[in-house]
Motif scaffolding. Structure first.
Motif, PDB file in Angstrom:
ATOM      1  N   LYS A   1     -38.521  -0.844  -0.403  1.00 56.98           N
ATOM      2  CA  LYS A   1     -37.742  -0.879  -1.660  1.00 56.98           C
ATOM      3  C   LYS A   1     -38.438  -0.009  -2.466  1.00 56.98           C
ATOM      4  N   VAL A   2     -37.449   0.831  -3.132  1.00 54.53           N
ATOM      5  CA  VAL A   2     -37.839   1.765  -4.153  1.00 54.53           C
ATOM      6  C   VAL A   2     -37.956   1.027  -5.495  1.00 54.53           C
ATOM      7  N   PRO A   3     -39.011   1.357  -6.283  1.00 54.65           N
ATOM      8  CA  PRO A   3     -39.100   0.650  -7.578  1.00 54.65           C
ATOM      9  C   PRO A   3     -37.959   1.088  -8.422  1.00 54.65           C
ATOM     10  N   LEU A   4     -37.698   0.200  -9.368  1.00 55.53           N
ATOM     11  CA  LEU A   4     -36.653   0.284 -10.388  1.00 55.53           C
ATOM     12  C   LEU A   4     -37.002   1.688 -11.030  1.00 55.53           C
ATOM     13  N   MET A   5     -35.916   2.310 -11.681  1.00 54.78           N
ATOM     14  CA  MET A   5     -36.100   3.337 -12.461  1.00 54.78           C
ATOM     15  C   MET A   5     -36.441   3.088 -13.890  1.00 54.78           C
ATOM     16  N   LEU A   6     -37.190   3.609 -14.593  1.00 56.64           N
ATOM     17  CA  LEU A   6     -37.576   3.417 -16.057  1.00 56.64           C
ATOM     18  C   LEU A   6     -36.257   3.427 -16.758  1.00 56.64           C
ATOM     19  N   ASN A   7     -36.187   2.568 -17.928  1.00 58.93           N
ATOM     20  CA  ASN A   7     -34.999   2.827 -18.879  1.00 58.93           C
ATOM     21  C   ASN A   7     -34.989   4.053 -19.290  1.00 58.93           C
ATOM     22  N   GLU A   8     -36.023   4.718 -19.723  1.00 56.72           N
ATOM     23  CA  GLU A   8     -36.128   5.848 -20.366  1.00 56.72           C
ATOM     24  C   GLU A   8     -35.424   7.153 -19.388  1.00 56.72           C
ATOM     25  N   THR A   9     -35.723   7.006 -18.144  1.00 57.72           N
ATOM     26  CA  THR A   9     -35.245   7.849 -17.277  1.00 57.72           C
ATOM     27  C   THR A   9     -33.835   7.830 -16.944  1.00 57.72           C
ATOM     28  N   ARG A  10     -33.349   6.483 -17.150  1.00 56.76           N
ATOM     29  CA  ARG A  10     -31.883   6.343 -16.650  1.00 56.76           C
ATOM     30  C   ARG A  10     -30.927   6.741 -17.949  1.00 56.76           C
ATOM     31  N   LYS A  11     -31.537   6.717 -19.382  1.00 54.48           N
ATOM     32  CA  LYS A  11     -31.036   7.020 -20.270  1.00 54.48           C
ATOM     33  C   LYS A  11     -30.778   8.697 -20.264  1.00 54.48           C
ATOM     34  N   ILE A  12     -31.744   9.363 -20.025  1.00 55.64           N
ATOM     35  CA  ILE A  12     -32.040  10.890 -19.862  1.00 55.64           C
ATOM     36  C   ILE A  12     -30.751  11.224 -18.959  1.00 55.64           C
ATOM     37  N   LEU A  13     -30.729  10.600 -17.685  1.00 59.98           N
ATOM     38  CA  LEU A  13     -29.999  11.067 -16.484  1.00 59.98           C
ATOM     39  C   LEU A  13     -28.395  10.584 -17.087  1.00 59.98           C
ATOM     40  N   ASP A  14     -28.230   9.420 -17.513  1.00 60.21           N
ATOM     41  CA  ASP A  14     -27.096   8.909 -18.139  1.00 60.21           C
ATOM     42  C   ASP A  14     -26.372   9.968 -18.884  1.00 60.21           C
ATOM     43  N   ASP A  15     -27.180  10.374 -20.028  1.00 63.86           N
ATOM     44  CA  ASP A  15     -26.669  11.347 -21.106  1.00 63.86           C
ATOM     45  C   ASP A  15     -26.275  12.740 -20.447  1.00 63.86           C
TER      46      ASP A  15
END
Length: 84
Positions: A48-62
């Motif tokens: 299993k791949v570790p969950l993405m950091l919230n900060e990384t998710r925000k950057i990608l979502d934006d």
């Protein structure tokens, strides 16, 4: 638009038979063909791949938000907004 079928990998991973039946239907092939296929689940033993950091998710979502909105609008399908 009617000649192109866009499939989300998430949907394929969740239920391969349903997605493959959609593909067969799109191609004008009989849906019952799926019953005769053996669908292997490769890479299930992969770690299993570790969950993405919230900060990384925000950057990608934006970054991808305008492109996702355009795709969802073009396909008339809100699933391509990847809000969940």
């Amino acid at each position: 638009r009617e000649q192109i079928l866009v499939v989300r990998m998430e949907d394929y991973a969740k239920d391969r038979k349903v997605v493959l039946n959609e593909v067969f239907k799109h191609l004008g092939l009989p849906a019952q063909t799926i019953r005769h296929m053996k669908i292997e689940r490769k890479n299930e033993s992969r770690k299993k791949v570790p969950l993405m950091l919230n900060e990384t998710r925000k950057i990608l979502d934006d970054f991808y938000k305008p492109y996702n909105e355009e795709l969802a609008d073009l396909l008339s399908d809100k699933r391509f907004l990847w809000e969940t």
